[in-house]
Design an enzyme around this catalytic site. Structure first.
Site: not given
Ligand code: ADP
Ligand code: MG
Length: 392
Positions: A193, A36, A369, A346
């Site tokens: 989720k 950053r 975010g 992230g």
């Molecule tokens: P970002 O930070 O890029 O927005 P998220 O925080 O929404 O992404 O999602 C990342 C997390 O989702 C990771 O820690 C990954 O392990 C988890 N994840 C991905 N696929 C699965 C799965 N099938 N079951 C459980 N967790 C999962």
């Molecule tokens: Mg994340």
């Protein structure tokens, strides 16, 4: 986006207050990842080269407001920023009472969140910040979705308020991907989720040709179509929502491709044994932790044919080697393709770094975010204020 740009603003000998997002990880008093800071260098250097008196401000962590917390001092950031600029950038405490430096130099103002009223966008505080400068430059995309004194309030009261090049770059990339995208527009939304990404999914479904869902989100969609997902992460309370989103896609002629094969394990662990199964053969004691190789290949083909790609969220538990192939294949397909590609989040950035495909992504958003809120179609308050100022 109609905002005044820093590059169109006269900065010569002016007092220029720049809001950056220098909220970096610090370990043992040292900056452990300076991405950053490096991203902000060009903006700061430009202002210095224009002979401005440059006052840089940022937050770091979440201190208790109104209290100085030495553990969240920007001192390590000042040290690293000085090294990267090749010029001393001293840290200034008590800067609200007045700050100055010779033209063509910069100082770093101590953590803005040490000031009472920062997070509440307090008007008195914002006016004091605005009083320090002739020109305010908002360059912190990562905090543009929060109306705070140093991002939004100060922009209201500063004599001149403009957008820095980092912020302009982010907004232009997002607008290019979302407002008039080269088709087909393919979005990849992974992660754990549906509930945390529901607004993103809803908004993207209005625009995309294909909405690829992966990760735990795909599990919920699979369950919604009647597939048994065993012990997988799956939100049973979101099944109706997932069905509604599938219907919405169908009625628009858009597509939500779901995995046809998956990688499963009986435990969620780095040492777990991984098996590949057709999606309809997941056993009751198994959980889906990645998309399977056929699905990854198929989605890779879709991505290679895309005109525009928006990517947020890994499609598997890529932190564990044996469940990272899906995310790796997707990442490589995005990087190889000719599409204008935009990635944010992230964990998504961590995956991009892990698979070394930074150069293949057209634009990597620095703001998790803020990136998601922009995709959701929300206005970013700090940007809205700059637009308001530009209208006069
Ligand atoms: P970002 O930070 O890029 O927005 P998220 O925080 O929404 O992404 O999602 C990342 C997390 O989702 C990771 O820690 C990954 O392990 C988890 N994840 C991905 N696929 C699965 C799965 N099938 N079951 C459980 N967790 C999962
Ligand atoms: Mg994340």
């Amino acid at each position: 986006m109609k905002v005044l740009r820093m590059s169109d603003t006269d900065l010569r000998n002016k007092r220029v207050l720049i809001r950056e997002d220098l909220n970096v990880p610090v370990q043992d008093g040292k900056v452990s990842s300076d991405a950053r800071i490096r991203a902000a260098l060009a903006t700061i250097r430009y202002a210095i080269d224009q002979h401005a008196r440059v006052f840089v401000m940022s937050h770091l962590g979440r201190p208790k407001e109104g209290q100085e917390d030495p553990a969240l001092s920007l001192a390590p950031v000042a040290t690293r920023l000085s090294e990267l600029l090749g010029k001393p950038v001293p840290l200034r405490k008590g800067w609200l009472d007045g700050v100055d430096c010779p033209p063509g130099t910069a100082v770093l103002c101590e953590n803005v969140r040490f000031n009472k009223g920062e997070k509440q966008d307090d008007e008195q505080l914002a006016r004091r910040m605005a009083g320090l400068c002739d020109v305010f430059v908002m360059d912190a995309f990562g905090t543009a979705h929060r109306a705070e004194a140093s991002t939004h309030g100060v922009a209201r009261f500063a004599p001149v308020a403009c957008a820095g090049p980092l912020l302009v770059g982010e907004l232009e990339a997002l607008e290019r991907a979302l407002q008039n995208p080269a088709r087909p527009l393919v979005a990849v939304v992974g992660g754990s989720k549906v509930s945390t990404k529901l607004m993103v999914l809803e908004a993207l479904l209005e625009k995309v040709d294909q909405l690829i869902v992966g990760g735990g989100i795909a599990n919920t969609f699979l369950a919604a179509t009647g597939v048994a997902v065993g012990k997988s992460l799956c939100e049973t309370e979101m099944l109706d929502v997932a069905r509604r989103l599938l219907d919405k896609a169908r009625s628009r002629g858009a597509n939500i491709p779901l995995p046809t094969d998956v990688v499963v394990a009986r435990e969620f662990a780095a040492t777990a044994h991984a098996d590949v199964r057709p999606v309809d053969q997941v056993r009751a004691d198994e959980m889906i932790l990645d998309i399977g190789p056929d699905t990854a290949d198929h989605w890779g083909v879709l991505l290679q044919a895309a005109g525009t790609i928006i990517w947020n969220g890994p499609v598997g538990v890529f932190e564990f080697e044996q469940f990272g192939d899906g995310t790796r294949v997707i990442a490589q397909a995005i990087a190889r393709g000719k599409a204008f590609s935009l990635a944010g989040g992230g964990d998504t950035l961590a995956a991009i770094e892990k698979y070394g495909i930074e150069d293949g992504i057209s634009y990597i958003s620095t703001g998790g975010g803020a990136f998601l809120e922009f995709v959701e179609g929300k206005t970013l308050p700090a940007v809205a204020m700059l637009e308001q100022r530009a209208r006069g």
